[in-house]
Scaffold this motif. Structure first.
Motif, PDB file in Angstrom:
ATOM      1  N   ASP A 138      -3.446  10.273  10.998  1.00 28.74           N
ATOM      2  CA  ASP A 138      -2.146  10.095  10.725  1.00 28.74           C
ATOM      3  C   ASP A 138      -1.778   8.509  10.382  1.00 28.74           C
ATOM      4  O   ASP A 138      -1.058   8.057   9.791  1.00 28.74           O
ATOM      5  CB  ASP A 138      -1.189  10.626  11.717  1.00 28.74           C
ATOM      6  CG  ASP A 138      -1.161  12.131  11.834  1.00 28.74           C
ATOM      7  OD1 ASP A 138      -1.575  12.834  11.008  1.00 28.74           O
ATOM      8  OD2 ASP A 138      -0.679  12.683  12.923  1.00 28.74           O
ATOM      9  N   GLU A 139      -2.917   7.705  10.830  1.00 30.24           N
ATOM     10  CA  GLU A 139      -2.621   6.216  10.409  1.00 30.24           C
ATOM     11  C   GLU A 139      -3.344   5.897   9.334  1.00 30.24           C
ATOM     12  O   GLU A 139      -3.176   4.663   9.113  1.00 30.24           O
ATOM     13  CB  GLU A 139      -3.240   5.533  11.866  1.00 30.24           C
ATOM     14  CG  GLU A 139      -2.680   5.937  13.230  1.00 30.24           C
ATOM     15  CD  GLU A 139      -3.093   4.865  14.488  1.00 30.24           C
ATOM     16  OE1 GLU A 139      -4.064   4.114  14.016  1.00 30.24           O
ATOM     17  OE2 GLU A 139      -2.623   5.197  15.442  1.00 30.24           O
ATOM     18  N   PHE A 140      -4.017   6.650   8.644  1.00 32.90           N
ATOM     19  CA  PHE A 140      -4.628   6.342   7.268  1.00 32.90           C
ATOM     20  C   PHE A 140      -3.565   6.121   6.217  1.00 32.90           C
ATOM     21  O   PHE A 140      -2.555   6.838   6.226  1.00 32.90           O
ATOM     22  CB  PHE A 140      -5.606   7.516   6.843  1.00 32.90           C
ATOM     23  CG  PHE A 140      -7.049   7.326   7.652  1.00 32.90           C
ATOM     24  CD1 PHE A 140      -7.288   6.575   8.974  1.00 32.90           C
ATOM     25  CD2 PHE A 140      -8.167   8.078   7.234  1.00 32.90           C
ATOM     26  CE1 PHE A 140      -8.352   6.537   9.413  1.00 32.90           C
ATOM     27  CE2 PHE A 140      -9.277   8.107   8.047  1.00 32.90           C
ATOM     28  CZ  PHE A 140      -9.294   7.207   9.080  1.00 32.90           C
ATOM     29  N   ASP A 141      -3.726   5.043   5.439  1.00 28.25           N
ATOM     30  CA  ASP A 141      -2.825   4.930   4.354  1.00 28.25           C
ATOM     31  C   ASP A 141      -3.527   4.380   3.275  1.00 28.25           C
ATOM     32  O   ASP A 141      -4.582   3.570   3.390  1.00 28.25           O
ATOM     33  CB  ASP A 141      -1.813   3.921   5.048  1.00 28.25           C
ATOM     34  CG  ASP A 141      -0.569   3.803   3.940  1.00 28.25           C
ATOM     35  OD1 ASP A 141      -0.886   3.042   3.004  1.00 28.25           O
ATOM     36  OD2 ASP A 141       0.381   4.414   4.258  1.00 28.25           O
ATOM     37  N   GLU A 142      -3.156   5.148   2.125  1.00 30.58           N
ATOM     38  CA  GLU A 142      -3.764   4.892   0.819  1.00 30.58           C
ATOM     39  C   GLU A 142      -3.662   3.113   0.391  1.00 30.58           C
ATOM     40  O   GLU A 142      -4.431   2.589  -0.287  1.00 30.58           O
ATOM     41  CB  GLU A 142      -3.410   5.746  -0.455  1.00 30.58           C
ATOM     42  CG  GLU A 142      -4.232   5.257  -1.694  1.00 30.58           C
ATOM     43  CD  GLU A 142      -3.693   6.462  -2.872  1.00 30.58           C
ATOM     44  OE1 GLU A 142      -4.578   6.437  -3.628  1.00 30.58           O
ATOM     45  OE2 GLU A 142      -2.904   7.123  -2.551  1.00 30.58           O
ATOM     46  N   SER A 143      -2.383   2.674   0.798  1.00 26.77           N
ATOM     47  CA  SER A 143      -2.106   1.357   0.560  1.00 26.77           C
ATOM     48  C   SER A 143      -2.940   0.351   1.321  1.00 26.77           C
ATOM     49  O   SER A 143      -3.441  -0.586   0.853  1.00 26.77           O
ATOM     50  CB  SER A 143      -0.467   1.128   0.757  1.00 26.77           C
ATOM     51  OG  SER A 143      -0.396   1.211   1.902  1.00 26.77           O
ATOM     52  N   LYS A 144      -3.354   0.672   2.504  1.00 26.04           N
ATOM     53  CA  LYS A 144      -4.192   0.155   3.349  1.00 26.04           C
ATOM     54  C   LYS A 144      -5.746   0.068   2.820  1.00 26.04           C
ATOM     55  O   LYS A 144      -6.176  -0.998   2.800  1.00 26.04           O
ATOM     56  CB  LYS A 144      -4.465   0.881   4.848  1.00 26.04           C
ATOM     57  CG  LYS A 144      -5.246  -0.103   5.785  1.00 26.04           C
ATOM     58  CD  LYS A 144      -5.266   0.734   7.099  1.00 26.04           C
ATOM     59  CE  LYS A 144      -6.337  -0.299   8.076  1.00 26.04           C
ATOM     60  NZ  LYS A 144      -6.336   0.532   9.524  1.00 26.04           N
ATOM     61  N   ARG A 145      -5.970   0.941   1.985  1.00 19.34           N
ATOM     62  CA  ARG A 145      -7.330   1.130   1.488  1.00 19.34           C
ATOM     63  C   ARG A 145      -7.187   0.060   0.508  1.00 19.34           C
ATOM     64  O   ARG A 145      -8.164  -0.648   0.362  1.00 19.34           O
ATOM     65  CB  ARG A 145      -7.525   2.418   1.125  1.00 19.34           C
ATOM     66  CG  ARG A 145      -8.729   2.562   0.350  1.00 19.34           C
ATOM     67  CD  ARG A 145      -9.090   3.944  -0.202  1.00 19.34           C
ATOM     68  NE  ARG A 145      -9.662   4.267  -1.454  1.00 19.34           N
ATOM     69  CZ  ARG A 145     -10.894   3.934  -2.013  1.00 19.34           C
ATOM     70  NH1 ARG A 145     -11.722   3.545  -1.253  1.00 19.34           N
ATOM     71  NH2 ARG A 145     -11.322   4.180  -3.080  1.00 19.34           N
ATOM     72  N   GLU A 146      -6.312   0.209  -0.322  1.00 20.28           N
ATOM     73  CA  GLU A 146      -6.172  -0.750  -1.508  1.00 20.28           C
ATOM     74  C   GLU A 146      -6.012  -2.200  -1.140  1.00 20.28           C
ATOM     75  O   GLU A 146      -6.847  -3.092  -1.965  1.00 20.28           O
ATOM     76  CB  GLU A 146      -5.100  -0.340  -2.527  1.00 20.28           C
ATOM     77  CG  GLU A 146      -5.156   1.066  -2.989  1.00 20.28           C
ATOM     78  CD  GLU A 146      -6.346   1.280  -3.789  1.00 20.28           C
ATOM     79  OE1 GLU A 146      -6.586   0.254  -4.691  1.00 20.28           O
ATOM     80  OE2 GLU A 146      -6.946   2.400  -3.886  1.00 20.28           O
ATOM     81  N   TYR A 147      -5.447  -2.524   0.104  1.00 20.70           N
ATOM     82  CA  TYR A 147      -5.393  -3.929   0.506  1.00 20.70           C
ATOM     83  C   TYR A 147      -6.855  -4.278   0.796  1.00 20.70           C
ATOM     84  O   TYR A 147      -7.067  -5.367   0.591  1.00 20.70           O
ATOM     85  CB  TYR A 147      -4.362  -3.945   1.673  1.00 20.70           C
ATOM     86  CG  TYR A 147      -4.380  -5.300   2.210  1.00 20.70           C
ATOM     87  CD1 TYR A 147      -3.764  -6.192   2.037  1.00 20.70           C
ATOM     88  CD2 TYR A 147      -5.264  -5.076   3.657  1.00 20.70           C
ATOM     89  CE1 TYR A 147      -3.988  -7.428   2.562  1.00 20.70           C
ATOM     90  CE2 TYR A 147      -5.326  -6.472   4.079  1.00 20.70           C
ATOM     91  CZ  TYR A 147      -4.576  -7.726   3.825  1.00 20.70           C
ATOM     92  OH  TYR A 147      -4.840  -8.727   4.414  1.00 20.70           O
ATOM     93  N   ILE A 148      -7.548  -3.588   1.609  1.00 21.71           N
ATOM     94  CA  ILE A 148      -8.905  -3.886   2.180  1.00 21.71           C
ATOM     95  C   ILE A 148      -9.885  -4.157   0.847  1.00 21.71           C
ATOM     96  O   ILE A 148     -10.645  -4.891   0.834  1.00 21.71           O
ATOM     97  CB  ILE A 148      -9.513  -2.637   2.984  1.00 21.71           C
ATOM     98  CG1 ILE A 148      -8.697  -2.642   4.405  1.00 21.71           C
ATOM     99  CG2 ILE A 148     -10.985  -2.977   3.369  1.00 21.71           C
ATOM    100  CD1 ILE A 148      -8.939  -1.490   5.255  1.00 21.71           C
ATOM    101  N   ARG A 149      -9.834  -3.253  -0.181  1.00 20.82           N
ATOM    102  CA  ARG A 149     -10.599  -3.227  -1.289  1.00 20.82           C
ATOM    103  C   ARG A 149     -10.270  -4.647  -2.007  1.00 20.82           C
ATOM    104  O   ARG A 149     -11.328  -5.329  -2.551  1.00 20.82           O
ATOM    105  CB  ARG A 149     -10.559  -2.006  -2.232  1.00 20.82           C
ATOM    106  CG  ARG A 149     -11.219  -0.714  -1.843  1.00 20.82           C
ATOM    107  CD  ARG A 149     -10.501   0.504  -2.543  1.00 20.82           C
ATOM    108  NE  ARG A 149     -11.125   0.263  -4.094  1.00 20.82           N
ATOM    109  CZ  ARG A 149     -11.948   0.701  -4.582  1.00 20.82           C
ATOM    110  NH1 ARG A 149     -13.219   0.953  -3.966  1.00 20.82           N
ATOM    111  NH2 ARG A 149     -12.153   0.485  -5.824  1.00 20.82           N
TER     112      ARG A 149
END
Length: 299
Positions: free
Chosen positions: A88-99
């Motif tokens: 539930d803490e996974f977020d696509e925007s977080k992935r894009e930020y990390i990338r």
């Protein structure tokens, strides 16, 4: 006193594989010149009350190989498992930020996590897979090798062997939370294992790392019990023949189309099937059984 012994792999078949598949950049002399592996394994089994193994195939081999030394119901199966994740803490925007943070915003990141010492890691085939992905599927593919620092020199030589330019790969060692970030930033994980019995007796921790982060995995059918579980639930396509470029490319093509909702499905599958919390009750039951034999209350 009652003893439970945990075997993470079948040293007998592993030694057989390593003798036939030497590492061109490392020596196996130190691990292949010790005591007879059959005698060592037999001694372990004879002197313990319960044996814990990491795959059902490994259990079947032990039962057949040492039928006079241990009863089948005294062998339990617990895969390597992985730490609990909070999907539930996974977020696509977080992935894009990390990338974006690591310079992968416009890349298709092909991830290899693990060591290069043991040749069953099939690093050569992983690099071939990457080159095919880059040529036929994603021209912007980038290879992310997360390997121990002690393997970096060998890794560079592998990249040179396959004529992979330095601009097309990242070679790093990471620990702790950074690994989760790097996996979340990646697009596909590589887990190619040879068609050898020793691989059915293992349970690679990297599989848990990959899927608990929702990462699609390009994997073969000889990955312990995990391959059968994945095939049964149709989580990923399975590479049936590691020597087939066409088969690897076919599966890689399917995985390249996975989107964010697919990653969430993968992470939830991991949470429900292979993380430590799934096996807690079973493991506690085994320990309580030993406790009854010793008249000790295990709480």
């Amino acid at each position: 006193m009652r003893l439970l012994y945990e075997l993470e792999g079948d040293v007998v078949s592993e030694v057989e594989f390593l003798r036939s598949n030497p590492n061109r950049y490392a020596s196996y002399d130190a691990i292949l010149s010790g005591n007879d592996e059959h005698a060592t394994q037999k001694c372990i089994i004879e002197n313990n009350d319960v044996l814990s193994v990491v795959s059902s195939h490994f259990k079947a081999i032990i039962v057949k190989r040492y039928s006079e030394d241990i009863k089948e119901n005294n062998i339990v199966v617990f895969p390597t498992c992985g730490k609990e994740v909070y999907v539930d803490e996974f977020d696509e925007s977080k992935r894009e930020y990390i990338r974006k943070k690591y310079g992968y915003a416009d890349k298709y990141v092909v991830n290899y996590t693990g060591n290069l010492f043991f040749t069953w890691a099939q690093f050569d085939r992983c690099l071939v897979a990457f080159k095919m992905i880059k040529e036929f599927l994603c021209v912007n593919a980038h290879f992310l090798a997360i390997v121990p620092l002690c393997d970096h020199e060998a890794a560079v030589r592998y990249f040179e062997d396959h004529s992979i330019d330095k601009s097309d790969y990242t070679l790093i060692e990471v620990k702790g939370d950074q690994l989760v970030e790097m996996l979340l930033a990646s697009d596909v994980g590589l887990l190619l294992r040879p068609n050898h019995v020793s691989m059915l007796c293992g349970s690679p921790g990297k599989f848990c790392d990959y899927v608990s982060s929702g990462l699609p995995v390009l994997m073969t059918e000889y990955v312990g019990d995990y391959s059968a579980m994945v095939a049964k639930d149709k989580l990923f396509p399975i590479v049936r023949d590691i020597s087939s470029d066409a088969e690897i490319l076919r599966c890689a093509s399917i995985l390249s189309k996975y989107e964010w909702h697919d990653r969430m499905m993968i992470a939830k599958w991991a949470q429900e099937n292979i993380l430590t919390n799934v096996y807690t009750h079973k493991y506690t039951t085994v320990l309580k059984g030993l406790g009854l034999l010793t008249n000790v209350d295990i709480r």
